[in-house]
Design an enzyme around this catalytic site. Sequence first.
Site, PDB file in Angstrom:
ATOM      1  N   HIS A 131       0.855  -1.193   0.000  1.00 55.99           N
ATOM      2  CA  HIS A 131       0.000   0.000   0.000  1.00 55.99           C
ATOM      3  C   HIS A 131       0.890   1.241   0.000  1.00 55.99           C
ATOM      4  O   HIS A 131       1.889   1.289   0.725  1.00 55.99           O
ATOM      5  CB  HIS A 131      -0.903  -0.003   1.236  1.00 55.99           C
ATOM      6  CG  HIS A 131      -1.854   1.150   1.284  1.00 55.99           C
ATOM      7  ND1 HIS A 131      -2.964   1.215   0.470  1.00 55.99           N
ATOM      8  CD2 HIS A 131      -1.856   2.279   2.029  1.00 55.99           C
ATOM      9  CE1 HIS A 131      -3.617   2.353   0.716  1.00 55.99           C
ATOM     10  NE2 HIS A 131      -2.964   3.005   1.660  1.00 55.99           N
ATOM     11  N   LEU A 157      -9.731  -3.190   5.868  1.00 53.33           N
ATOM     12  CA  LEU A 157      -9.129  -2.568   4.687  1.00 53.33           C
ATOM     13  C   LEU A 157      -7.744  -2.038   5.010  1.00 53.33           C
ATOM     14  O   LEU A 157      -7.572  -1.248   5.942  1.00 53.33           O
ATOM     15  CB  LEU A 157     -10.018  -1.421   4.180  1.00 53.33           C
ATOM     16  CG  LEU A 157      -9.481  -0.656   2.970  1.00 53.33           C
ATOM     17  CD1 LEU A 157      -9.401  -1.552   1.749  1.00 53.33           C
ATOM     18  CD2 LEU A 157     -10.348   0.568   2.691  1.00 53.33           C
TER      19      LEU A 157
END
Length: 202
Positions: free
Chosen positions: A110, A145
């Site tokens: 990420h 998430l």
Amino acid sequence: MTNISVLVSGRGTNLQSIIDAIESGGIAGAKITAVISDKKDAYALTRAENHKIPGIFADPKSFSSRQAYDDHLLSILQENKTDLVLLAGYLRIISDSLIAAYENRMINIHPSLLPSFRGLHAQQQAVEYGVKFSGCTVHFVEPALDGGPVILQKVVPVLDGDTEETLAARILVEENKAYPEAVKLFVEGKLKVDGRIVTILE
């Protein structure tokens, strides 16, 4: 031999960094057995083809629900005897059952220093917030998430005048280093997970 399957949606720069690391011997004892995309025109599939890796387009529109689609993905992963699942620019939310099937064997990268700036447009979030440093995080996947235990992080400065695009480009350079590094540690059995804490073994 660790069999790796990679889930993709886009251009596949992180996929390429892992392919290169395997082909150069930087990651030994691993092979990519499948590259699976939810986008038919994802350039990552072309990268797979260029390296004679099976590329699979799995069309989400052919399935009635996210769960049905992920059940199909699970069958593909199992057919390929997948030991490790990598998310490389994969833009779909993954069902809890698929995550559970690969607990501590599914990794994501990420473009922020998690837990800051989860979700989409993390680089834009960092610019707008005014932080002085950002970077990337390689982590195991959990249902939350962009959650899951952190394996590695790389830090880059946020410069005056940075835009989402300029910061993203600087972070991507570090992503292409961090992801193969984390995969190498996994393949070599050097990652110990205890709750949220990942210890890198010598």
